[in-house]
Design an enzyme around this catalytic site. Structure first.
Site, PDB file in Angstrom:
ATOM      1  CG  ASP A  41      -0.395  -0.135   2.515  1.00 52.27           C
ATOM      2  OD1 ASP A  41       0.849  -0.252   2.620  1.00 52.27           O
ATOM      3  OD2 ASP A  41      -1.156  -0.105   3.512  1.00 52.27           O
ATOM      4  CB  SER A  42       4.586   1.673  -0.124  1.00 52.58           C
ATOM      5  OG  SER A  42       4.780   0.543  -0.938  1.00 52.58           O
ATOM      6  CG  ASP A  80       0.371  -4.134   1.951  1.00 51.72           C
ATOM      7  OD1 ASP A  80       0.493  -5.048   2.780  1.00 51.72           O
ATOM      8  OD2 ASP A  80       1.170  -3.180   1.869  1.00 51.72           O
ATOM      9  CE  LYS A 109       3.181  -6.035   3.686  1.00 51.22           C
ATOM     10  NZ  LYS A 109       2.705  -4.868   4.441  1.00 51.22           N
ATOM     11  CD  GLU A 111       0.384  -1.606   8.109  1.00 56.21           C
ATOM     12  OE1 GLU A 111       0.079  -0.852   9.057  1.00 56.21           O
ATOM     13  OE2 GLU A 111       0.843  -1.190   7.026  1.00 56.21           O
ATOM     14  CD  GLU A 178       7.570  -0.372   7.658  1.00 57.59           C
ATOM     15  OE1 GLU A 178       6.607  -1.057   7.253  1.00 57.59           O
ATOM     16  OE2 GLU A 178       7.830   0.774   7.233  1.00 57.59           O
TER      17      GLU A 178
HETATM   18  O1  KIV Z   1       3.532  -1.091   1.618  1.00 60.60           O
HETATM   19  C1  KIV Z   1       4.692  -1.521   1.599  1.00 60.60           C
HETATM   20  O2  KIV Z   1       5.470  -1.280   0.668  1.00 60.60           O
HETATM   21  C2  KIV Z   1       5.105  -2.336   2.741  1.00 60.60           C
HETATM   22  C3  KIV Z   1       6.559  -2.656   2.858  1.00 60.60           C
HETATM   23  C4  KIV Z   1       7.333  -1.444   3.176  1.00 60.60           C
HETATM   24  C5  KIV Z   1       6.806  -3.755   3.809  1.00 60.60           C
HETATM   25  O3  KIV Z   1       4.310  -2.713   3.539  1.00 60.60           O
END
Ligand code: KIV
Length: 260
Positions: A41-42, A80, A109, A111, A178
């Site tokens: 989600d970056s 994510d 993924k 959190e 992280e």
């Molecule tokens: O969103 C992302 O890119 C991440 C990584 C930094 C682990 O969660």
């Protein structure tokens, strides 16, 4: 799930490499070189230009994961789950199923530690592979008032160890650590049998992940301490672009060989 990659993530024999990607073009370049591609989600910050990851939607994540899947046919793809898409077990399952069906991702993924263990269990019970993510959790940035390194005291260490155990027990196949102090990331990694993948958490995790635009210097306004720059991407592109502009202005492009 690709058998080769499945074996890599199930064992702690070899260091795991993971990189983010958000489109087919980059995914195709990264395919088969890294073990895992994360559609993080970056995306929200790196490519949408937002100040944090919170605004990205489930539809955005599915759209980009579909593109990555088309580019990287051999590598394990993790998508994510965006902020607000896994608030309850039912909602998490519904949204993870959408990700699986519509994007073709191999895993999701999310959190959170102990407090999200029931959700992880619900997903794994329903045949969805889950990568956990604990320590500094970017989706909590507004709650915590910034990006805070974790593992700085005994309480935080105890919490990280409990979180990792809870995620392992709930069926997560791997955990991203992280922004965790290196010695604590080591202790967490040694305390569980599933692999850990670190970002800004030192060298003792079972693998590493970086955001591609950070490591290749395309996001050049700021470089977090934990990032190693492998390329001066923005500079290379800007120089090439200036050359093109000059060629156009000076009549050096197009030449005969570029014409039909
Ligand atoms: O969103 C992302 O890119 C991440 C990584 C930094 C682990 O969660």
């Amino acid at each position: 799930m690709n058998k080769k990659n499945y074996n890599i993530i199930k064992t702690k024999n070899k260091k795991i490499s993971m990189i983010t990607a958000y489109d087919a073009l980059m995914a195709k370049i990264f395919d088969e070189i890294v073990d895992i591609i994360l559609v993080g989600d970056s995306l929200s910050m790196s490519f949408k230009g937002d100040k944090d990851t919170l605004s990205i939607t489930l539809n955005d994540m599915i759209y980009h994961t579909k593109a990555v899947k088309k580019g990287a046919k051999k590598t394990l793809i993790v998508c994510d789950m965006p902020f607000g898409s896994y608030l309850s077990k039912e909602e998490a399952l519904r949204n993870a199923v959408r990700i699986y069906k519509e994007s073709g991702a191999d895993a999701v993924k999310l959190e959170g530690g102990e407090e999200k263990a029931e959700i992880v269990k619900e997903l794994t019970k329903n045949s969805i592979a889950v990568m956990g993510h604990i320590g500094l959790m970017p989706q909590s940035v507004r709650l915590e008032g910034g990006y805070k390194i974790k593992g700085k005291n005994e309480n935080e260490k105890t919490k990280l160890l409990k979180d990792a155990k809870a995620l392992e027990k709930a069926g997560a196949f791997c955990i991203v650590l992280e922004g965790v102090k290196e010695n604590i990331a080591k202790a967490v990694s040694e305390s569980i049998s599933i692999p850990t993948i670190g970002i800004g958490s030192g060298k003792y995790t079972d693998g590493q992940v970086l955001v591609w635009s950070d490591m290749f210097g395309f996001f050049d306004e700021f470089k977090p301490k934990f990032v190693k720059r492998y390329l001066d991407g923005a500079k290379i592109i800007k120089n090439a672009l200036k050359e093109y502009v000059e060629d156009v202005q000076e009549g050096r492009f197009p030449l005969e060989e570029h014409c039909y």
